[in-house]
Design an enzyme around this catalytic site. Sequence first.
Site, mmCIF file in Angstrom:
data_model
loop_
_atom_site.group_PDB
_atom_site.id
_atom_site.type_symbol
_atom_site.label_atom_id
_atom_site.label_comp_id
_atom_site.label_asym_id
_atom_site.label_seq_id
_atom_site.Cartn_x
_atom_site.Cartn_y
_atom_site.Cartn_z
ATOM 1 C CB CYS A 67 46.614 -6.717 -22.513
ATOM 2 S SG CYS A 67 47.640 -6.098 -21.158
ATOM 3 C CB CYS A 70 44.595 -3.868 -21.210
ATOM 4 S SG CYS A 70 46.266 -3.514 -21.818
#
Length: 325
Positions: A67, A70
């Site tokens: 991600c 993230c």
Amino acid sequence: MAPGRWRQGRRFFRALLLAALLGPAACFSSSFYSPGEPRSSVRVLCGSNWSLVLQGQWMLEFYAPWCPACQQIEATWESFARESERLGITVGKVDVTQEPGLSGRFFVTTLPTIYHANDGVFRRYRGSRTLEDLQGYILEKKWEAVEPVAGWKSPSSIMMHGMAGLFHFSGWIRQIHNYLTGTLGVHIWVSYAIFILATLLIGLLLGLILVLISDCLCPGKSKYRAETPEEAITKENAENAALEEPEEAAELSADDAEEAADDVKDVSDGEDAANSSADESEEDLALGKESGEEEMEDLSEQPLAESETESTVRQRKSQGAEKEL
């Protein structure tokens, strides 16, 4: 299928079994740093130790290694964890690719997802992901103004236990699919067909189990069972009554026929009596008529006789007067 593929299959399922048995130990060891790596202040949570968040105050991040968002917040989250002792909290993280059960338990649908937990009461953090905002959220107790997660959606609720199991099961299915298509080289549509067939068979098996359980809990009445003496006597009485009914019906029909014949006879006698009375009345009328005619004749003759008497008296008077002259 080649023997080599069978050996690969055995190794794969052996690895799954080892992962299931050694998963808690691997999760526990991952929370410590390895030699040569900087020590991380972030506590790694998994399915075996997630209940730690039910005690104390926590900030928990759900992330995935692939991600981009993230990856951007990773350094900030490490800095935030180093300040955890001063803030009086514990900072943790969960890799959703390794812990699908936990992502289902917290119903994670976006990445990254951050939760605040205080003695088992969970709140979703929706603020900015900067270090200052994260620290202010704890120091100024902004979490008190946030509505907690509903009880039925709480990670410790029965419903979310089921959701965790469903997500964990989906992770196993994905691993098996990857093994069939990647390691064994099975075509993707053949893998789908295998899962469809397995779903049908499992559904039939569960249905059979439910039917057996229902039959054990609520057994149906047997069609062929021994009759009790009372039932036998009742049945015999019913059969005797059924045999007596035609005889009674025949006797009743014979009585009805006799009564009908008597009624017909009475009606015919009544008609004869009516006819005789009518004849008598006609004779009486005829006699009355004749007597009336005779009386009329007598009445008509009586005036004539009176008129003759008067004329005779007049003649006699006139003759007596002439003699006197």
